[in-house]
Scaffold this motif. Structure first.
Motif, short mmCIF file in Angstrom:
data_model
loop_
_atom_site.label_atom_id
_atom_site.label_comp_id
_atom_site.label_asym_id
_atom_site.label_seq_id
_atom_site.Cartn_x
_atom_site.Cartn_y
_atom_site.Cartn_z
N GLU A 132 -8.22 -4.95 -1.38
CA GLU A 132 -9.28 -6.03 -0.84
C GLU A 132 -8.93 -7.94 -1.49
O GLU A 132 -8.68 -8.11 -0.47
CB GLU A 132 -10.18 -6.13 -1.75
N LEU B 138 -5.53 -0.24 6.34
CA LEU B 138 -6.64 -1.20 5.74
C LEU B 138 -7.81 -0.47 4.57
O LEU B 138 -8.25 -0.61 3.92
CB LEU B 138 -7.59 -1.11 7.47
N ARG B 139 -7.16 1.02 4.63
CA ARG B 139 -8.00 1.96 3.79
C ARG B 139 -7.40 1.50 2.27
O ARG B 139 -8.28 1.83 1.11
CB ARG B 139 -7.84 3.34 4.11
N ALA C 168 0.86 -1.06 0.10
CA ALA C 168 -0.16 0.19 0.16
C ALA C 168 1.21 0.94 -0.04
O ALA C 168 0.32 2.02 -0.93
CB ALA C 168 -1.17 0.44 1.40
N THR D 176 -4.80 -0.35 1.65
CA THR D 176 -4.43 -2.28 1.26
C THR D 176 -6.34 -2.56 0.18
O THR D 176 -7.01 -2.72 0.54
CB THR D 176 -4.31 -2.66 2.29
N VAL E 298 -2.97 -7.41 5.96
CA VAL E 298 -2.45 -6.32 7.02
C VAL E 298 -2.10 -6.71 8.44
O VAL E 298 -1.85 -6.23 9.19
CB VAL E 298 -4.20 -5.57 6.64
N GLU F 191 -5.70 -7.93 -1.00
CA GLU F 191 -4.57 -7.98 -0.30
C GLU F 191 -4.72 -7.62 0.96
O GLU F 191 -3.70 -7.94 1.46
CB GLU F 191 -3.51 -7.40 -0.80
N ARG F 192 -5.71 -8.15 1.30
CA ARG F 192 -6.26 -6.79 2.87
C ARG F 192 -5.97 -8.25 3.79
O ARG F 192 -5.20 -7.74 4.94
CB ARG F 192 -7.62 -6.74 3.24
N TRP F 193 -5.97 -9.38 3.44
CA TRP F 193 -5.10 -10.43 4.05
C TRP F 193 -3.72 -10.14 5.03
O TRP F 193 -3.41 -10.84 6.23
CB TRP F 193 -5.75 -11.94 4.15
#
Length: 210
Positions: free
Chosen positions: A169, A164-165, A37, A167, A175, A171-173
């Motif tokens: 969707e 969170l904002r 990100a 990254t 975080v 790749e959000r795992w």
């Protein structure tokens, strides 16, 4: 602690000046560390021309070309943050093929790409010889705190909310891995340069690191 907003262009020029101030007649191994990100690759890419214009040869390395085989990375699932944190990247290969050869007493011959993720096979890229004044710009996540041989470290810091904002969707795992990295490794506490990039368009330098 003083945080100084800076334009992206000025950040690049200031970083280039910092790197140029280091030993001019030896290899310089530089980490540009940060989550996807924060786009550490973009900052590393932006440094290439300014360094070359200042007289230093540059070689770019991206840790996405130093992944471990899929059978290892995905053994515990495709979205396991613990595996991403500790088993996704081939740090031993990066040290063996890039950082150690460019370190004290090294051969000066490096491999710029070790693994082809699209084919999940060895990249088979031939070694290249480095000019003695080469700057190696290595970009990627989770680069610090594992004993890799960098001479200068730059950490792109993001808050949990920004991660969170920003990254994607898909790749959000990842975080939780970055939050664990911030807590356990605390790269912002020891990196040579720390840049806050909650909004990558408006970076801010933590001045006490310069």
């Amino acid at each position: 602690m003083r945080v100084r907003p800076v334009s992206t262009g000025n950040l690049v020029n200031e970083l280039a000046d910092v790197l140029m101030s280091r030993e001019p007649d030896s290899y310089l191994r530089v980490a540009i560390d940060g989550p996807s990100a924060a786009d550490p690759g973009a900052l590393a890419d932006a440094l290439v021309d300014p360094l070359r214009e200042r007289g230093r040869p540059v070689v770019r390395i991206n840790t996405s070309d130093f992944l471990r085989p899929a059978s290892v990375r995905l053994e515990f699932g495709r979205d396991n943050p613990d595996t991403y944190y500790a088993g996704w990247f081939d740090e031993a290969g990066l040290a063996r093929e890039v950082l150690d050869p460019a370190g004290p007493g090294g051969s000066g011959r490096v491999v710029t790409k070790l693994w082809n993720a699209s084919t999940d096979r060895a990249a088979r890229v031939p070694r290249i010889g480095l000019d003695p004044r080469t700057v190696l710009l290595v970009s990627g996540p989770l680069l610090l705190g594992g004993g890799l041989g960098f001479d200068v470290t730059v950490h792109l810091e993001m808050s949990e909310g920004a991660l969170l904002r920003r990254t994607p969707e898909a790749e959000r795992w990842t975080v939780p891995a970055f939050l664990r990295y911030a807590e356990e490794v605390a790269p912002a506490s020891f990196a040579d340069v720390v840049v806050r990039v909650d909004d990558p368009r408006h970076p801010a330098v933590v001045d006490e690191r310069w």
